[in-house]
Enzyme design. Structure first.
Site, short mmCIF file in Angstrom:
data_model
loop_
_atom_site.label_atom_id
_atom_site.label_comp_id
_atom_site.label_asym_id
_atom_site.label_seq_id
_atom_site.Cartn_x
_atom_site.Cartn_y
_atom_site.Cartn_z
N GLY A 255 38.38 47.32 37.26
CA GLY A 255 39.24 48.18 38.85
C GLY A 255 39.36 48.44 39.82
O GLY A 255 39.42 49.15 40.60
N HIS A 256 39.33 47.19 40.38
CA HIS A 256 39.26 47.01 41.58
C HIS A 256 40.91 46.35 42.43
O HIS A 256 40.65 44.71 42.25
CB HIS A 256 38.13 46.05 41.96
CG HIS A 256 37.83 46.02 43.69
ND1 HIS A 256 38.67 45.05 44.65
CD2 HIS A 256 37.35 46.66 44.41
CE1 HIS A 256 37.65 45.67 45.83
NE2 HIS A 256 37.31 46.61 46.31
N PHE A 257 41.76 46.14 41.74
CA PHE A 257 42.26 47.76 41.37
C PHE A 257 43.63 46.95 40.35
O PHE A 257 43.77 46.51 40.39
CB PHE A 257 42.83 48.27 42.95
CG PHE A 257 41.86 48.70 44.19
CD1 PHE A 257 41.23 49.28 44.18
CD2 PHE A 257 42.03 47.64 44.96
CE1 PHE A 257 40.28 49.44 44.91
CE2 PHE A 257 41.06 47.38 46.10
CZ PHE A 257 40.64 48.58 46.33
#
Lengths: 150, 83
Positions: free
Chosen positions: A51-53
């Site tokens: 999620g990052h990223f």
């Protein structure tokens, strides 16, 4: 290839942090009462990279800062030897994020004691990869013994 | 260096750490009750005072650092003599 496959057992015996929130992996050198050089656990398979990223993974700066804080706790514990069960409460952070790191980067942590007492300490901190400085600044925390602290 | 100058220099340190207006910080202001100085800030003030006046304070001195007057008492004559 990761040359440091496991967390040093001594780290687990010295600070209270545990997976999945343990980011200090290996101690390279220690001068009790003075300084520490260590390595962050920057696992490229860690869930946060999803999620990052998405498509462009970047090591979260807050996790690098947490690794620096944990390394500071290690140096404090090796210097002061607080009671088992003590808590470390971050109280002061003055830092700059200078560059980004990727999941493949090996991240070195450098800690130097600025001022230390039995109840807490202020440290000069730095994180870097082989080619770039990532974080630089100052960090302080209070060590709360199991009996409590005013 | 006179007491007023020392108070001003310590008040500046306390102001920076507490993020309170320097004008509100007097010699006898209770740093904990009036400014909300906690344990971490107390350590920061101790370190700031040590750097500012090139002295070393003892950990046992921390409880005496409730006011700037208390801090000046810890600094003693060597700071005044240092100018």
């Amino acid at each position: 290839m990761n040359p440091m496959p496991a967390v040093d057992a001594d780290i687990l015996q010295t600070i209270p942090h545990r997976p999945p929130f343990l980011f200090l992996k290996h101690i390279e050198s220690l001068k009790e009462g003075e300084s520490l050089t260590a390595w962050m656990d920057n696992d490229p398979k860690a869930a946060h990279y999803g999620g990052h990223f998405p498509g462009l993974p970047v090591t979260p700066g807050v996790l690098i800062l947490e690794a620096l804080a944990q390394a500071s706790c290690y140096l404090f514990a090796k210097t002061i030897h607080p009671p088992i069960g003590s808590q470390y409460l971050l109280g002061n952070v003055k830092i700059r994020f200078l560059n980004t790191a990727s999941p493949q980067d090996k991240i070195q942590l450098k800690i130097k004691i600025e001022r230390i007492i039995s109840a807490g300490a202020i440290f000069n901190i730095c994180a870097r990869t082989e080619i770039a400085e990532l974080v630089s600044g100052e960090l302080g925390f209070i060590c709360k013994s199991p009996k409590g602290l005013r | 260096m006179n007491d007023a100058e020392i108070v001003q220099r310590i008040a500046k340190i306390v102001s920076t750490i507490s993020e309170k207006d320097e004008a509100l910080i007097k010699a006898d202001t209770d740093l904990r009750d009036a400014l909300g100085i906690d344990s971490m800030m107390g350590l920061e003030i101790m370190y700031g005072v040590e750097k500012e006046f090139k002295v070393h304070l003892k950990e046992d001195d921390l409880p005496k650092m409730r006011t700037i007057t208390g801090i000046i008492g810890l600094l003693g004559d060597k700071v005044k003599a240092a100018g």
